[in-house]
Design a protein around this motif. Sequence first.
Motif, PDB file in Angstrom:
ATOM      1  N   VAL A   1      22.195  38.292   8.328  1.00 31.29           N
ATOM      2  CA  VAL A   1      22.275  36.881   8.698  1.00 31.29           C
ATOM      3  C   VAL A   1      23.626  36.341   8.231  1.00 31.29           C
ATOM      4  O   VAL A   1      24.358  37.003   7.497  1.00 31.29           O
ATOM      5  N   SER A   2      23.942  35.134   8.659  1.00 30.42           N
ATOM      6  CA  SER A   2      25.208  34.541   8.231  1.00 30.42           C
ATOM      7  C   SER A   2      25.120  33.024   8.267  1.00 30.42           C
ATOM      8  O   SER A   2      24.354  32.454   9.049  1.00 30.42           O
ATOM      9  N   ASP A   3      25.918  32.395   7.413  1.00 28.29           N
ATOM     10  CA  ASP A   3      25.988  30.932   7.405  1.00 28.29           C
ATOM     11  C   ASP A   3      27.109  30.427   8.302  1.00 28.29           C
ATOM     12  O   ASP A   3      27.329  29.227   8.406  1.00 28.29           O
ATOM     13  N   LYS A   4      27.811  31.360   8.957  1.00 26.13           N
ATOM     14  CA  LYS A   4      28.911  30.979   9.848  1.00 26.13           C
ATOM     15  C   LYS A   4      29.053  32.028  10.939  1.00 26.13           C
ATOM     16  O   LYS A   4      28.590  33.167  10.787  1.00 26.13           O
ATOM     17  N   PRO A   5      29.701  31.678  12.055  1.00 23.99           N
ATOM     18  CA  PRO A   5      29.918  32.679  13.113  1.00 23.99           C
ATOM     19  C   PRO A   5      30.772  33.828  12.588  1.00 23.99           C
ATOM     20  O   PRO A   5      31.730  33.612  11.848  1.00 23.99           O
ATOM     21  N   MET A   6      30.431  35.045  12.968  1.00 21.99           N
ATOM     22  CA  MET A   6      31.183  36.213  12.524  1.00 21.99           C
ATOM     23  C   MET A   6      32.125  36.740  13.603  1.00 21.99           C
ATOM     24  O   MET A   6      33.062  37.473  13.301  1.00 21.99           O
ATOM     25  N   LEU A   7      31.884  36.393  14.850  1.00 19.92           N
ATOM     26  CA  LEU A   7      32.704  36.905  15.944  1.00 19.92           C
ATOM     27  C   LEU A   7      33.833  35.937  16.273  1.00 19.92           C
ATOM     28  O   LEU A   7      33.590  34.766  16.570  1.00 19.92           O
ATOM     29  N   GLY A   8      35.060  36.441  16.204  1.00 14.84           N
ATOM     30  CA  GLY A   8      36.220  35.644  16.575  1.00 14.84           C
ATOM     31  C   GLY A   8      36.716  36.030  17.956  1.00 14.84           C
ATOM     32  O   GLY A   8      36.168  36.923  18.610  1.00 14.84           O
ATOM     33  N   ALA A   9      37.775  35.374  18.402  1.00 17.91           N
ATOM     34  CA  ALA A   9      38.306  35.623  19.741  1.00 17.91           C
ATOM     35  C   ALA A   9      38.689  37.088  19.933  1.00 17.91           C
ATOM     36  O   ALA A   9      38.453  37.675  20.996  1.00 17.91           O
ATOM     37  N   ALA A  10      39.272  37.703  18.903  1.00 15.30           N
ATOM     38  CA  ALA A  10      39.696  39.099  19.021  1.00 15.30           C
ATOM     39  C   ALA A  10      38.512  40.036  19.216  1.00 15.30           C
ATOM     40  O   ALA A  10      38.634  41.083  19.867  1.00 15.30           O
ATOM     41  N   ASP A  11      37.354  39.668  18.674  1.00 14.98           N
ATOM     42  CA  ASP A  11      36.167  40.521  18.785  1.00 14.98           C
ATOM     43  C   ASP A  11      35.565  40.500  20.182  1.00 14.98           C
ATOM     44  O   ASP A  11      34.768  41.377  20.536  1.00 14.98           O
ATOM     45  N   LEU A  12      35.931  39.503  20.978  1.00 16.68           N
ATOM     46  CA  LEU A  12      35.345  39.364  22.309  1.00 16.68           C
ATOM     47  C   LEU A  12      36.086  40.183  23.364  1.00 16.68           C
ATOM     48  O   LEU A  12      35.625  40.290  24.503  1.00 16.68           O
ATOM     49  N   ALA A  13      37.231  40.764  22.989  1.00 17.58           N
ATOM     50  CA  ALA A  13      37.988  41.585  23.937  1.00 17.58           C
ATOM     51  C   ALA A  13      37.145  42.779  24.374  1.00 17.58           C
ATOM     52  O   ALA A  13      36.562  43.480  23.547  1.00 17.58           O
TER      53      ALA A  13
ATOM     54  N   GLN B   1      25.674  38.060  18.672  1.00 17.28           N
ATOM     55  CA  GLN B   1      25.530  37.005  17.665  1.00 17.28           C
ATOM     56  C   GLN B   1      24.644  35.909  18.242  1.00 17.28           C
ATOM     57  O   GLN B   1      24.925  35.362  19.305  1.00 17.28           O
ATOM     58  N   MET B   2      23.549  35.599  17.544  1.00 19.40           N
ATOM     59  CA  MET B   2      22.594  34.605  18.026  1.00 19.40           C
ATOM     60  C   MET B   2      22.328  33.560  16.954  1.00 19.40           C
ATOM     61  O   MET B   2      22.400  33.855  15.764  1.00 19.40           O
ATOM     62  N   GLU B   3      22.023  32.353  17.397  1.00 21.38           N
ATOM     63  CA  GLU B   3      21.607  31.298  16.477  1.00 21.38           C
ATOM     64  C   GLU B   3      20.105  31.114  16.576  1.00 21.38           C
ATOM     65  O   GLU B   3      19.505  31.294  17.638  1.00 21.38           O
ATOM     66  N   ASN B   4      19.489  30.738  15.460  1.00 22.34           N
ATOM     67  CA  ASN B   4      18.039  30.580  15.434  1.00 22.34           C
ATOM     68  C   ASN B   4      17.536  29.591  16.470  1.00 22.34           C
ATOM     69  O   ASN B   4      16.381  29.657  16.899  1.00 22.34           O
ATOM     70  N   ALA B   5      18.393  28.674  16.910  1.00 23.21           N
ATOM     71  CA  ALA B   5      17.969  27.677  17.893  1.00 23.21           C
ATOM     72  C   ALA B   5      17.587  28.306  19.221  1.00 23.21           C
ATOM     73  O   ALA B   5      16.917  27.670  20.035  1.00 23.21           O
ATOM     74  N   VAL B   6      17.987  29.569  19.472  1.00 21.09           N
ATOM     75  CA  VAL B   6      17.589  30.196  20.731  1.00 21.09           C
ATOM     76  C   VAL B   6      16.090  30.433  20.763  1.00 21.09           C
ATOM     77  O   VAL B   6      15.492  30.613  21.821  1.00 21.09           O
ATOM     78  N   ILE B   7      15.446  30.442  19.592  1.00 20.41           N
ATOM     79  CA  ILE B   7      14.024  30.768  19.535  1.00 20.41           C
ATOM     80  C   ILE B   7      13.159  29.598  19.970  1.00 20.41           C
ATOM     81  O   ILE B   7      12.246  29.735  20.772  1.00 20.41           O
ATOM     82  N   ASP B   8      13.449  28.414  19.440  1.00 25.60           N
ATOM     83  CA  ASP B   8      12.518  27.305  19.671  1.00 25.60           C
ATOM     84  C   ASP B   8      13.178  26.035  20.175  1.00 25.60           C
ATOM     85  O   ASP B   8      12.587  24.962  20.129  1.00 25.60           O
ATOM     86  N   ASN B   9      14.435  26.141  20.643  1.00 25.97           N
ATOM     87  CA  ASN B   9      15.127  24.979  21.203  1.00 25.97           C
ATOM     88  C   ASN B   9      15.433  23.921  20.154  1.00 25.97           C
ATOM     89  O   ASN B   9      15.668  22.762  20.471  1.00 25.97           O
ATOM     90  N   SER B  10      15.408  24.317  18.878  1.00 28.16           N
ATOM     91  CA  SER B  10      15.733  23.371  17.820  1.00 28.16           C
ATOM     92  C   SER B  10      17.241  23.255  17.691  1.00 28.16           C
ATOM     93  O   SER B  10      17.996  24.045  18.239  1.00 28.16           O
ATOM     94  N   THR B  11      17.694  22.267  16.962  1.00 33.00           N
ATOM     95  CA  THR B  11      19.115  22.085  16.711  1.00 33.00           C
ATOM     96  C   THR B  11      19.450  22.685  15.363  1.00 33.00           C
ATOM     97  O   THR B  11      18.903  22.271  14.340  1.00 33.00           O
ATOM     98  N   ALA B  12      20.325  23.674  15.359  1.00 31.63           N
ATOM     99  CA  ALA B  12      20.684  24.325  14.102  1.00 31.63           C
ATOM    100  C   ALA B  12      21.358  23.324  13.179  1.00 31.63           C
ATOM    101  O   ALA B  12      22.236  22.572  13.579  1.00 31.63           O
ATOM    102  N   ALA B  13      20.932  23.300  11.923  1.00 27.48           N
ATOM    103  CA  ALA B  13      21.521  22.388  10.947  1.00 27.48           C
ATOM    104  C   ALA B  13      21.602  23.099   9.611  1.00 27.48           C
ATOM    105  O   ALA B  13      20.643  23.718   9.161  1.00 27.48           O
ATOM    106  N   ALA B  14      22.777  23.018   8.980  1.00 28.76           N
ATOM    107  CA  ALA B  14      23.001  23.749   7.737  1.00 28.76           C
ATOM    108  C   ALA B  14      22.056  23.307   6.630  1.00 28.76           C
ATOM    109  O   ALA B  14      21.703  24.085   5.755  1.00 28.76           O
TER     110      ALA B  14
END
Length: 212
Positions: free
Chosen positions: A19-31, A106-119
């Motif tokens: 898990v992570s508290d921040k996005p791990m994929l940057g622009a270079a990783d999307l190539a 990379q997925m955010e928990n909000a994909v599961i239940d349509n909630s708004t991710a909040a730290a």
Amino acid sequence: MRWIAGLLLVLLGGCTMAVSDKPMLGAADLAGAPRFEDGVWLISELDETKPCPVDTAQPVSRWAPCANWAVHRDGQWFAREKDTGIKIRPLAGLITVSGGEIAIIQMENAVIDNSTAAADTDPTPFFFGAFDNVPTSAEKLRSVKLWLVMCGQYRPRKTTTNDETAEEFVRYPGFDEQCRPASIDALRAAAEASRPPESGRAHVRWTRAVLD
């Protein structure tokens, strides 16, 4: 059951996933990130004891409610709005896929239940899947076999007794006690180390071009 929740159930192991508290994929990783065929994607049956046969030649509105599916359109994923019916909602910004021989999802928990991710309510809103990425020139993917990226594995514990069942959880290099990776390299290494046999992966495949 929504499709991502179903995916987590089939993959299991949520308590030791990366898990992570921040996005791990940057622009270079999307190539070199894979492209997916537009249309309806179906997840393999999640519970072998409760078969959910689907005739993919039929419109999705005629599929059994137990079917787990999603829609990909113009580079964006959509999930079923409710547990029944064919109304969909966008997952814009909630799913990011990397390039590389092993593609990281990379997925955010909000994909599961349509909630708004909040730290303040979810300190580690990101989790990760992976699949073997085999580039095929300009062709779009129509089938992937996913697994969940874990932060470590259980191994036999070294003891002075004859207790052969004792195990301990050993984290992969670069992960802290909360299962957060220190770098994208640590995450990629964990994805490779987490790869199960094909029988332990979730098969997600393209089935038809339109819902109905």
